[in-house]
Write a protein that holds these residues in place. Structure first.
Motif, PDB file in Angstrom:
ATOM      1  N   GLY A  60      48.203 -29.917 144.062  1.00 51.00           N
ATOM      2  CA  GLY A  60      46.840 -30.147 143.562  1.00 51.00           C
ATOM      3  C   GLY A  60      46.440 -31.607 143.684  1.00 51.00           C
ATOM      4  N   ILE A  61      47.349 -32.501 143.367  1.00 48.95           N
ATOM      5  CA  ILE A  61      47.059 -33.937 143.492  1.00 48.95           C
ATOM      6  C   ILE A  61      46.825 -34.298 144.953  1.00 48.95           C
ATOM      7  CG2 ILE A  61      48.067 -36.242 143.248  1.00 48.95           C
ATOM      8  CD1 ILE A  61      49.474 -35.148 140.698  1.00 48.95           C
ATOM      9  N   ASN A  62      47.656 -33.773 145.838  1.00 51.21           N
ATOM     10  CA  ASN A  62      47.476 -34.051 147.278  1.00 51.21           C
ATOM     11  C   ASN A  62      46.131 -33.540 147.768  1.00 51.21           C
ATOM     12  OD1 ASN A  62      49.903 -35.346 147.608  1.00 51.21           O
ATOM     13  ND2 ASN A  62      51.004 -33.520 148.287  1.00 51.21           N
ATOM     14  N   THR A  63      45.714 -32.381 147.294  1.00 48.69           N
ATOM     15  CA  THR A  63      44.414 -31.832 147.687  1.00 48.69           C
ATOM     16  C   THR A  63      43.284 -32.743 147.219  1.00 48.69           C
ATOM     17  OG1 THR A  63      45.306 -29.592 147.554  1.00 48.69           O
ATOM     18  CG2 THR A  63      42.916 -29.805 147.507  1.00 48.69           C
ATOM     19  N   ARG A  64      43.387 -33.228 145.991  1.00 50.11           N
ATOM     20  CA  ARG A  64      42.352 -34.133 145.468  1.00 50.11           C
ATOM     21  C   ARG A  64      42.308 -35.435 146.268  1.00 50.11           C
ATOM     22  NH1 ARG A  64      43.514 -33.302 139.037  1.00 50.11           N
ATOM     23  NH2 ARG A  64      42.759 -31.164 138.945  1.00 50.11           N
ATOM     24  N   ILE A  65      43.480 -35.954 146.596  1.00 49.56           N
ATOM     25  CA  ILE A  65      43.523 -37.195 147.390  1.00 49.56           C
ATOM     26  C   ILE A  65      42.906 -36.955 148.767  1.00 49.56           C
ATOM     27  CG2 ILE A  65      45.085 -38.807 148.556  1.00 49.56           C
ATOM     28  CD1 ILE A  65      46.922 -38.570 146.090  1.00 49.56           C
ATOM     29  N   ALA A  87      39.685 -38.748 150.274  1.00 49.52           N
ATOM     30  CA  ALA A  87      39.739 -39.446 151.554  1.00 49.52           C
ATOM     31  C   ALA A  87      38.641 -38.942 152.492  1.00 49.52           C
ATOM     32  CB  ALA A  87      41.115 -39.272 152.189  1.00 49.52           C
ATOM     33  N   LEU A  88      38.414 -37.634 152.510  1.00 48.84           N
ATOM     34  CA  LEU A  88      37.336 -37.094 153.354  1.00 48.84           C
ATOM     35  C   LEU A  88      35.972 -37.616 152.907  1.00 48.84           C
ATOM     36  CD1 LEU A  88      38.462 -33.377 153.832  1.00 48.84           C
ATOM     37  CD2 LEU A  88      38.268 -35.137 155.597  1.00 48.84           C
ATOM     38  N   ARG A  89      35.736 -37.654 151.594  1.00 46.27           N
ATOM     39  CA  ARG A  89      34.455 -38.172 151.099  1.00 46.27           C
ATOM     40  C   ARG A  89      34.283 -39.641 151.470  1.00 46.27           C
ATOM     41  NH1 ARG A  89      34.462 -37.185 145.150  1.00 46.27           N
ATOM     42  NH2 ARG A  89      36.314 -35.933 145.368  1.00 46.27           N
ATOM     43  N   MET A  90      35.381 -40.399 151.387  1.00 46.20           N
ATOM     44  CA  MET A  90      35.299 -41.814 151.743  1.00 46.20           C
ATOM     45  C   MET A  90      35.021 -41.974 153.239  1.00 46.20           C
ATOM     46  SD  MET A  90      35.483 -43.426 148.996  1.00 46.20           S
ATOM     47  CE  MET A  90      35.635 -45.096 149.542  1.00 46.20           C
ATOM     48  N   GLU A  91      35.671 -41.164 154.080  1.00 52.66           N
ATOM     49  CA  GLU A  91      35.414 -41.233 155.518  1.00 52.66           C
ATOM     50  C   GLU A  91      33.966 -40.899 155.827  1.00 52.66           C
ATOM     51  OE1 GLU A  91      38.079 -38.829 157.819  1.00 52.66           O
ATOM     52  OE2 GLU A  91      39.860 -39.810 156.971  1.00 52.66           O
TER      53      GLU A  91
END
Length: 110
Positions: A85-90, A94-98
């Protein structure tokens, strides 16, 4: 003639005494062997009791392990799920930041 009978009686008496001594020695040796066998069997019984106790302790340890294994496995499974779950959130962050950086490069603002 009486001397011959006396001599034969003496010979038979000596033979009887010799056989009696040999028989007593054989009985003594047999008793010693049986005593040694009795001691060995006693030691074997003690060893078997110790082995049985060790087997019982091993079985108890194994049963405890079987009882604890599912609990530890569930904990591990929960940990893997939480890390996933943490990896999915990260990854989503990251996608939103890109996307935000791409939009900024293109001149678009949020």
């Amino acid at each position: 003639m009486t001397n011959l009978i006396s001599l034969a009686g003496l010979f038979l008496g000596a033979l009887w005494a010799l056989l009696k001594v040999i028989g007593l020695q054989a009985e003594k040796r047999a008793n010693e062997k049986f005593e040694a066998l009795h001691v060995s069997i006693g030691k074997l019984g003690d060893d078997l009791r110790r082995e049985a106790d060790a087997a019982r302790q091993l079985e108890t340890s194994f049963l405890r392990f079987q009882a604890e294994l599912p609990r530890d496995y569930v904990r591990r499974d929960d940990f893997v799920q939480a890390v996933g779950g943490i990896n999915t959130r990260i990854d989503n962050f990251a996608l939103r930041m890109e996307r935000a950086l791409d939009n900024n490069r293109r001149g678009e603002h949020l």
